[in-house]
Design an enzyme around this catalytic site. Structure first.
Site, PDB file in Angstrom:
ATOM      1  N   LYS A  21       0.869  -1.185   0.000  1.00 27.70           N
ATOM      2  CA  LYS A  21       0.000   0.000   0.000  1.00 27.70           C
ATOM      3  C   LYS A  21       0.904   1.232   0.000  1.00 27.70           C
ATOM      4  CE  LYS A  21      -1.840  -1.624   3.828  1.00 27.70           C
ATOM      5  NZ  LYS A  21      -3.217  -1.452   3.431  1.00 27.70           N
TER       6      LYS A  21
ATOM      7  N   LYS B  37      -0.577   4.241   8.066  1.00 25.37           N
ATOM      8  CA  LYS B  37      -0.697   2.840   7.653  1.00 25.37           C
ATOM      9  C   LYS B  37       0.256   1.938   8.438  1.00 25.37           C
ATOM     10  CE  LYS B  37      -2.312   3.864   2.916  1.00 25.37           C
ATOM     11  NZ  LYS B  37      -3.503   3.005   2.699  1.00 25.37           N
TER      12      LYS B  37
ATOM     13  N   THR C 196      -8.883  -0.856   0.122  1.00 25.54           N
ATOM     14  CA  THR C 196      -9.411  -1.783  -0.869  1.00 25.54           C
ATOM     15  C   THR C 196      -8.406  -2.909  -1.096  1.00 25.54           C
ATOM     16  OG1 THR C 196      -8.515  -0.316  -2.584  1.00 25.54           O
ATOM     17  CG2 THR C 196     -10.885  -0.188  -2.146  1.00 25.54           C
TER      18      THR C 196
ATOM     19  N   LYS D 172      -8.939  -7.064  -1.886  1.00 27.21           N
ATOM     20  CA  LYS D 172      -8.287  -7.875  -2.920  1.00 27.21           C
ATOM     21  C   LYS D 172      -7.622  -9.095  -2.302  1.00 27.21           C
ATOM     22  CE  LYS D 172      -6.964  -3.510  -5.047  1.00 27.21           C
ATOM     23  NZ  LYS D 172      -5.820  -2.572  -5.089  1.00 27.21           N
TER      24      LYS D 172
HETATM   25  C1  PLP Z   1      -5.544  -1.546  -4.284  1.00 28.17           C
HETATM   26  C2  PLP Z   1      -4.333  -0.736  -4.467  1.00 28.17           C
HETATM   27  C3  PLP Z   1      -4.013   0.242  -3.532  1.00 28.17           C
HETATM   28  C4  PLP Z   1      -4.830   0.498  -2.295  1.00 28.17           C
HETATM   29  O1  PLP Z   1      -4.327  -0.291  -1.241  1.00 28.17           O
HETATM   30  P1  PLP Z   1      -4.750  -0.018   0.274  1.00 28.17           P
HETATM   31  O2  PLP Z   1      -4.128  -1.158   1.000  1.00 28.17           O
HETATM   32  O3  PLP Z   1      -6.238  -0.066   0.324  1.00 28.17           O
HETATM   33  O4  PLP Z   1      -4.201   1.292   0.652  1.00 28.17           O
HETATM   34  C5  PLP Z   1      -2.856   0.977  -3.726  1.00 28.17           C
HETATM   35  N1  PLP Z   1      -2.057   0.752  -4.786  1.00 28.17           N
HETATM   36  C6  PLP Z   1      -2.334  -0.189  -5.699  1.00 28.17           C
HETATM   37  C7  PLP Z   1      -1.397  -0.398  -6.838  1.00 28.17           C
HETATM   38  C8  PLP Z   1      -3.482  -0.971  -5.575  1.00 28.17           C
HETATM   39  O5  PLP Z   1      -3.756  -1.898  -6.505  1.00 28.17           O
END
Ligand code: PLP
Length: 789
Positions: A521, A527, A629, A633
């Site tokens: 992230k 974070k 998000t 995933k």
């Molecule tokens: C999904 C995604 C994010 C978001 O990640 P978080 O853990 O929700 O902050 C950031 N960068 C990429 C490349 C992603 O695919």
């Protein structure tokens, strides 16, 4: 799709464009030829969709970011032509995977917010919803990350180097943008968004800034070459990069110019289209258009819309404002103060004085409304749009917007009860929740074809790809040994593939038999990558003391970009790289744990890492991560969440069960209680393990040359710097709980069958996090649009 015609098109394209046959083309040339051939097959359907949408109300999504990633593989998946095209290329002796790997990511975004916009585009097309995206066509995306001497170094991201077969330049739809000091052209590039099944194709319209005139002929003729090109360069700067450095006034002006450029082009485009179809009576505008503002970056769309109606269409301000109040809706993505945009009024006055005047009028209308409600001046002050020389973009969006939404249940509650409480009291009916989502096509069907096939086999059809709630049926296999074993074997396959990819890209070998513990992230203090790093350092010390410590072999995988001007975030990267090196240098530890920080984390890297993850680290300070998000995933790909009660983690655990995840640490209420008498030094004094970890920041353990490079991190945690409180994100307060929970992970991981069951329960319960669900809620609860038949 006609195999023969694709082949013929590719041959012709290679001959016409490169002067050679496909057989002699480079992989990048094949990518371009194939992509263009696919475009040729979809343009008619694209046109038909566009036409169908014009007969009903449409929603327009305006966003400064679209983190699209690669297009080819995803488009083939959505067209359901992936296998066919793979075979077709095989006949030409070309490997589709190699062609896919050539493609540069379209990284026109920074992180979750931009990826959300991209997932929404996919889901809108798949759900046949009349939604169009508006954004900017940055010549260079954010930046490309490398590591040199153990530190992040930024380079220009040249995503267009092999051309751009996935857009069409629409010269005829050009509009002019006026600033007080310059006038420029905005040229749209339309990107097709192919819905799953390929029947519906939506549009993402990206604007590019171009000069009115290529160069000044007279200056050039007088041999003043630089000056002759000055206007061109100044114009192209507007869409050169995402979030230009705004540490100086010049930088701030550029960002503001960029924002106005995006919204002025988009609003002019909408108004022009409305007039063509409905004439110039704007009373009905909101019947045909809803506009979603993705965060505060496009909020200038509001005064721009009013300006056009008043100055160009002759409406009264009151009437124009009334219309705007039915058209715009706003999504809030963060409560971090530094991310809530407040622009200096004088900068706006300088760049677009008329827009600033309109903002003053909007502010005055707001004040009048509050006076009529009997609010005191003190109270009114809390709502002002212009306050102490600054324009509060969120205030303008909430006052004018007809809906405002948070992005996860917890986040929306925090908005209503604390951060925006006064606005909630004023307009309770405007507040809504729309928990974020992700598209299962890219994040499962494309990224994890092995798991997709297993699911399709077990559910008897691929309907789940369009209705992710069907995954619930997988719960019936929770005691089925065959399914559990196949899940484990798929995870192992994905880990081997990732290991190969990391070997190729980073030159580092990792062991696919180890536990892959993943935190990927943006790098941000909230974070708490640093907390994860502190844990790893503690584990290093424990293993050094006791090489027989009973833990499984672990590979800690990080991926993150730090914003170029964010010094402390860069220090955290440096620290994690240093911990990795320290472990590699320590024989009694290096066979037990390994730390890998992959370079240039991106959508295409995420597609490799996420399916291979055993554990999903989501450890933000409670209350700070609006949704997340990445967590969704990873859940969809079968990784249990190791996380705090924050953002969408709360809903993830509610769906998949506390017993199938690892939830630890302070909750929002705990932090609120602790806030006013938090003294991190107490934790340091009382816990020898924490002390040992933090002392290693400054005693030469991690910094053998004693440069003091980690002293800032150490002091930020223990004493506070620059008027900040120490340890603003409560790392020390959560350290003990983190450690206990990670021990539990190691214990659980011993029972592989049990682990596979937890994994299955996560997959089976991830249906709620499809962006198809999210976008249907926006459509019906905010925009008032419905799918076309
Ligand atoms: C999904 C995604 C994010 C978001 O990640 P978080 O853990 O929700 O902050 C950031 N960068 C990429 C490349 C992603 O695919």
């Amino acid at each position: 799709m006609e195999k023969q015609s694709i082949k013929e098109y590719m041959e012709m394209y290679c001959k016409m464009t490169y002067g050679k046959t496909v057989k002699h083309a480079t992989t990048a040339e094949v990518w371009s030829a194939l992509s263009t051939a696919i475009m040729s097959q979809i343009v008619d359907r694209w046109y038909v969709t566009n036409k169908a949408y014009k007969s009903q109300k449409m929603a327009f999504y305006i966003s400064a970011e679209y983190l699209m990633g690669r297009a080819l593989g995803n488009n083939l998946i959505n067209l359901q032509e992936y296998d066919q095209v793979k075979d077709l290329l095989k006949e030409l002796n070309i490997n589709l995977n190699e062609v896919e790997e050539m493609e540069e990511d379209a990284a026109l975004g920074n992180g979750g917010l931009g990826r959300l916009a991209a997932c929404f585009m996919d889901s809108s097309a798949t759900m046949h919803l009349p939604v169009q995206g508006y954004g900017l066509r940055y010549r260079n995306g954010l930046f490309k990350q490398c590591f040199k001497n153990g530190e992040q170094v930024e380079e220009a991201d040249e995503w267009l180097k092999y051309g751009d077969p996935w857009s069409i330049r629409k010269e005829a739809d050009m509009v002019y943008i006026n600033f007080s000091d310059m006038k420029v052209k905005a040229i749209p590039y339309d990107v097709p968004i192919i819905g799953f099944g390929g029947a519906t194709i939506n549009t993402l319209r990206l604007w590019q800034a171009e000069p009115l005139c290529e160069f000044d002929f007279n200056l050039y003729n007088n041999q003043q070459y630089d000056k002759a090109l000055e206007q061109k360069n100044r114009t192209e700067d507007i869409t050169r990069v995402l979030y230009p450095n705004d540490s100086t006034e010049q930088g701030k002006l550029l960002r503001l110019r960029q924002q106005y450029f995006l919204v002025s082009a988009s609003v002019q485009d909408m108004v022009r289209d409305f007039k063509r179809r409905h004439g110039n009576v704007f009373d009905d505008f909101a019947k045909w258009h809803a506009v979603q503002l993705n965060d505060t970056h496009p909020v200038l769309a509001i005064p721009e819309f009013i300006r056009i109606l008043v100055d160009e269409e002759g409406e009264s301000f009151e009437k124009a404002l009334g219309t705007a109040r039915k058209v715009f809706a706003y999504t809030n993505h963060t409560i971090l103060q530094e991310a809530l945009e407040k622009w200096d009024a004088y900068l706006m006055q300088k760049l677009f004085p008329r827009i600033y005047q309109i903002i003053e009028q909007i502010d005055a209308a707001l004040v009048q409304e509050l006076r009529e409600k009997g609010y005191s001046d003190d109270r009114i002050n809390m709502y002002h749009i212009i306050k102490e020389g600054k324009v509060h973009m969120a205030h303008m969006a909430i006052y004018v917007g007809f809906a405002i939404n948070g992005v996860a249940k917890l986040h929306t509650e925090i908005l209503k009860n604390t951060e925006l409480h006064h606005w909630y009291e004023l307009y309770p009916y405007k507040f809504q929740n729309k928990t974020n989502g992700i598209t299962p096509r890219r994040w499962l069907v494309l990224a994890n074809q092995e798991l997709s096939s297993l699911i399709t086999e077990k559910l008897g059809s691929n309907e789940w790809m369009m209705d992710l709630s069907l995954l619930k049926q997988l719960t019936k296999f929770v005691e089925d040994d065959e399914v559990l074993e196949r899940l484990q074997s798929i995870k192992y396959t994905k880990k081997c593939q990732l290991a190969e990819c990391i070997k190729a890209r980073e030159g580092i070998e990792i062991d696919p038999n180890s536990l892959f513990d993943v935190q990927v992230k943006r790098l941000h203090e909230y974070k708490r990558q640093l907390l994860n790093a502190m844990y790893i350092l503690d584990l290093y010390f424990r293993l050094k003391e006791n090489p027989n410590l009973d833990i499984p072999k672990v590979t800690f995988i990080f991926g993150a970009k730090a914003f170029p001007g964010y010094y402390r975030a860069k220090s955290v990267i440096k620290l994690i790289l240093a911990i990795g090196d320290l472990i590699n240098r320590t024989p009694e530890v290096k066979d037990k744990i390994q730390v890998v920080f992959v370079t240039n984390y991106s959508v295409s890297y995420a597609e490799r890492i996420i399916p291979a993850a055993d554990l999903s680290k989501q450890i933000s300070t409670a209350g700070k991560e609006a949704s997340g998000t990445g967590n969704m995933k990873l859940m969809l790909n079968g990784a249990p969440t190791f996380g705090t009660y924050d953002g969408a983690n709360v809903e993830i655990v509610a769906e998949s069960g506390e017993e199938n995840n690892f939830i630890f640490g302070l909750r929002v209420e705990d932090i609120n209680n602790l806030r006013n008498n938090y003294n991190p030094k107490e934790y340091y004094d009382k816990s020898p393990d924490l002390k040992r970890v933090l002392d290693a920041f400054i005693d030469g353990t991690l910094d053998p040359a004693n440069t003091g490079c980690f002293r800032d991190l150490y002091e930020a945690l223990l004493v506070g710097k620059n008027w900040e409180r120490p340890d603003q994100y409560y790392l020390l307060a959560d350290f003990k709980a983190f450690k206990a929970m990670q021990d539990k992970v190691f214990e659980c991981y011993k029972d592989r069958r049990k682990w596979a069951q937890m994994s299955l329960m996560n997959i089976a319960n991830s249906g709620a996090f499809s962006s198809d669900r999210t976008i249907m809620q926006y459509a019906s609860e905010i925009w008032g649009i419905s799918p076309i038949s």
